[in-house]
Design a protein around this motif. Structure first.
Motif, PDB file in Angstrom:
ATOM      1  N   UNK A 126       0.829  -1.214   0.000  1.00 22.26           N
ATOM      2  CA  UNK A 126       0.000   0.000   0.000  1.00 22.26           C
ATOM      3  C   UNK A 126       0.860   1.259   0.000  1.00 22.26           C
ATOM      4  N   UNK A 127       1.995   1.217   0.697  1.00 20.79           N
ATOM      5  CA  UNK A 127       2.901   2.374   0.723  1.00 20.79           C
ATOM      6  C   UNK A 127       3.479   2.641  -0.659  1.00 20.79           C
ATOM      7  N   UNK A 128       3.909   1.572  -1.313  1.00 17.48           N
ATOM      8  CA  UNK A 128       4.506   1.708  -2.635  1.00 17.48           C
ATOM      9  C   UNK A 128       3.471   2.183  -3.645  1.00 17.48           C
ATOM     10  N   UNK A 129       2.261   1.638  -3.547  1.00 18.29           N
ATOM     11  CA  UNK A 129       1.193   2.046  -4.459  1.00 18.29           C
ATOM     12  C   UNK A 129       0.858   3.517  -4.275  1.00 18.29           C
ATOM     13  N   UNK A 130       0.824   3.958  -3.037  1.00 18.64           N
ATOM     14  CA  UNK A 130       0.501   5.358  -2.752  1.00 18.64           C
ATOM     15  C   UNK A 130       1.562   6.302  -3.309  1.00 18.64           C
ATOM     16  N   UNK A 131       2.823   5.905  -3.192  1.00 19.42           N
ATOM     17  CA  UNK A 131       3.899   6.753  -3.698  1.00 19.42           C
ATOM     18  C   UNK A 131       3.864   6.874  -5.219  1.00 19.42           C
ATOM     19  N   UNK A 132       3.242   5.910  -5.892  1.00 23.41           N
ATOM     20  CA  UNK A 132       3.140   5.927  -7.349  1.00 23.41           C
ATOM     21  C   UNK A 132       1.760   6.372  -7.824  1.00 23.41           C
ATOM     22  N   UNK A 133       0.887   6.736  -6.880  1.00 23.30           N
ATOM     23  CA  UNK A 133      -0.493   7.142  -7.198  1.00 23.30           C
ATOM     24  C   UNK A 133      -1.236   6.043  -7.947  1.00 23.30           C
ATOM     25  N   UNK A 134      -1.072   4.812  -7.451  1.00 20.23           N
ATOM     26  CA  UNK A 134      -1.735   3.655  -8.042  1.00 20.23           C
ATOM     27  C   UNK A 134      -2.549   2.943  -6.978  1.00 20.23           C
ATOM     28  N   UNK A 135      -3.470   2.099  -7.437  1.00 18.56           N
ATOM     29  CA  UNK A 135      -4.188   1.267  -6.487  1.00 18.56           C
ATOM     30  C   UNK A 135      -3.318   0.068  -6.145  1.00 18.56           C
ATOM     31  N   UNK A 136      -3.410  -0.397  -4.921  1.00 19.01           N
ATOM     32  CA  UNK A 136      -2.616  -1.546  -4.494  1.00 19.01           C
ATOM     33  C   UNK A 136      -2.953  -2.783  -5.328  1.00 19.01           C
ATOM     34  N   UNK A 137      -4.228  -2.914  -5.702  1.00 18.05           N
ATOM     35  CA  UNK A 137      -4.655  -4.068  -6.492  1.00 18.05           C
ATOM     36  C   UNK A 137      -3.987  -4.066  -7.861  1.00 18.05           C
ATOM     37  N   UNK A 138      -3.970  -2.916  -8.527  1.00 19.63           N
ATOM     38  CA  UNK A 138      -3.364  -2.840  -9.857  1.00 19.63           C
ATOM     39  C   UNK A 138      -1.857  -3.065  -9.789  1.00 19.63           C
ATOM     40  N   UNK A 139      -1.225  -2.540  -8.765  1.00 19.16           N
ATOM     41  CA  UNK A 139       0.209  -2.728  -8.626  1.00 19.16           C
ATOM     42  C   UNK A 139       0.544  -4.198  -8.376  1.00 19.16           C
ATOM     43  N   UNK A 140      -0.242  -4.835  -7.521  1.00 18.75           N
ATOM     44  CA  UNK A 140      -0.036  -6.255  -7.242  1.00 18.75           C
ATOM     45  C   UNK A 140      -0.246  -7.088  -8.499  1.00 18.75           C
ATOM     46  N   UNK A 141      -1.279  -6.748  -9.269  1.00 18.27           N
ATOM     47  CA  UNK A 141      -1.567  -7.470 -10.509  1.00 18.27           C
ATOM     48  C   UNK A 141      -0.417  -7.342 -11.497  1.00 18.27           C
ATOM     49  N   UNK A 142       0.121  -6.141 -11.639  1.00 23.30           N
ATOM     50  CA  UNK A 142       1.221  -5.910 -12.570  1.00 23.30           C
ATOM     51  C   UNK A 142       2.451  -6.723 -12.176  1.00 23.30           C
ATOM     52  N   UNK A 143       2.763  -6.741 -10.891  1.00 31.79           N
ATOM     53  CA  UNK A 143       3.932  -7.493 -10.420  1.00 31.79           C
ATOM     54  C   UNK A 143       3.716  -8.994 -10.605  1.00 31.79           C
ATOM     55  N   UNK A 145       1.743 -10.625 -12.706  1.00 34.95           N
ATOM     56  CA  UNK A 145       1.628 -11.086 -14.092  1.00 34.95           C
ATOM     57  C   UNK A 145       2.875 -10.808 -14.923  1.00 34.95           C
ATOM     58  N   UNK A 146       3.499  -9.654 -14.725  1.00 38.40           N
ATOM     59  CA  UNK A 146       4.635  -9.283 -15.557  1.00 38.40           C
ATOM     60  C   UNK A 146       5.970  -9.767 -14.998  1.00 38.40           C
ATOM     61  N   UNK A 147       6.080  -9.843 -13.678  1.00 42.18           N
ATOM     62  CA  UNK A 147       7.319 -10.317 -13.056  1.00 42.18           C
ATOM     63  C   UNK A 147       7.240 -11.770 -12.627  1.00 42.18           C
ATOM     64  N   UNK A 148       6.042 -12.322 -12.626  1.00 40.81           N
ATOM     65  CA  UNK A 148       5.830 -13.694 -12.150  1.00 40.81           C
ATOM     66  C   UNK A 148       6.349 -13.856 -10.732  1.00 40.81           C
ATOM     67  N   UNK A 149       6.111 -12.837  -9.914  1.00 37.91           N
ATOM     68  CA  UNK A 149       6.536 -12.837  -8.519  1.00 37.91           C
ATOM     69  C   UNK A 149       5.450 -12.222  -7.664  1.00 37.91           C
ATOM     70  N   UNK A 150       5.439 -12.579  -6.374  1.00 39.88           N
ATOM     71  CA  UNK A 150       4.569 -11.842  -5.472  1.00 39.88           C
ATOM     72  C   UNK A 150       5.318 -10.592  -5.012  1.00 39.88           C
ATOM     73  N   UNK A 151       4.645  -9.732  -4.279  1.00 41.16           N
ATOM     74  CA  UNK A 151       5.227  -8.446  -3.904  1.00 41.16           C
ATOM     75  C   UNK A 151       6.507  -8.610  -3.090  1.00 41.16           C
ATOM     76  N   UNK A 152       6.497  -9.512  -2.111  1.00 37.74           N
ATOM     77  CA  UNK A 152       7.659  -9.699  -1.244  1.00 37.74           C
ATOM     78  C   UNK A 152       8.878 -10.179  -2.029  1.00 37.74           C
ATOM     79  N   UNK A 153       8.664 -11.122  -2.941  1.00 32.32           N
ATOM     80  CA  UNK A 153       9.781 -11.624  -3.736  1.00 32.32           C
ATOM     81  C   UNK A 153      10.339 -10.536  -4.644  1.00 32.32           C
TER      82      UNK A 153
END
Length: 227
Positions: A126-143, A145-153
């Protein structure tokens, strides 16, 4: 009207093929060419119909070509690791296009590179999403699907890269830095999480990595001395 709809279908199929190939990813290029073959076969079918040359043998050949493409793509999906299949299925009906996800990841990577938020041991999605003016859901989805990783990894990937650089710097500067200090300076909260993450990403422990760095540097020094 019927001819117009068929023409639009042909154009749509060819557009999809070009769009897939345009992503410039080796894995996607295979799917792009397969879908292109499917589209060409689809076009040949209607061309034979329009010219009155469609016979059972041609019909079977075209159908077989299209079926092979469809089944091969399906087979490749089945071969994916379970976590990747789940990620694809999870975001199957997402409102984010591939292009939008790529743009989000580009912004995220640039933010991580330029501002190093991963050095915060308490960094949250949520902190990272806020700093980028994005929703946490969209940021998680991008990571996912595109990185094939979860947020922590994903975050740990940056932390490990930082730790590796610190280990190299310490060796070159003849500083005997403790692994705990390197872990904390890289954004990890404790030594255990650092050791686990390092081994997961690099396949070896940080102490063994440091040992190999030393041996590699010694070889370079010997070669330089010999020259």
């Amino acid at each position: 009207m019927g001819l117009a709809l068929i023409a639009l279908q042909l154009l749509q199929n060819l557009s999809y093929s070009i769009a897939i190939l345009h992503t410039n990813k080796p894995k996607n290029s295979v799917y792009g060419y397969l879908f292109l073959i499917y589209s060409i076969s689809f076009s040949i079918y209607y061309l034979l119909v329009w010219t009155g040359r469609l016979v059972p043998a041609y019909d079977y050949a075209v159908s077989l070509s299209m079926a092979i493409c469809v089944y091969y793509i399906g087979y490749q999906f089945i071969q994916l690791p379970p976590e990747q299949r789940q990620t694809i299925e999870k975001y199957e009906h997402s409102g984010l296009s591939v292009t939008m996800r790529e743009q989000l990841i580009k912004r995220l990577d640039e933010h991580m590179q330029n501002n190093s938020p991963y050095l915060d041991g308490h960094l949250k999605l949520s902190d990272l999403a806020e700093s980028l003016n994005l929703s946490a859901h969209h940021l998680s989805e991008a990571v996912n699907t595109m990185k094939q990783q979860n947020f922590n990894d994903y975050v740990n990937t940056w932390r490990i890269a930082k730790a590796k650089q610190l280990i190299k710097d310490c060796y070159l500067q003849n500083r005997n830095e403790k692994l705990l200090a390197i872990a904390l300076e890289s954004g990890f909260n404790n030594k255990t999480s650092f050791l686990n993450a390092f081994k997961k990403h690099e396949g070896i422990s940080p102490s063994l990595y440091r040992e190999r760095i030393g041996k590699a540097q010694n070889r370079e020094n010997m070669i330089g001395f010999a020259e």
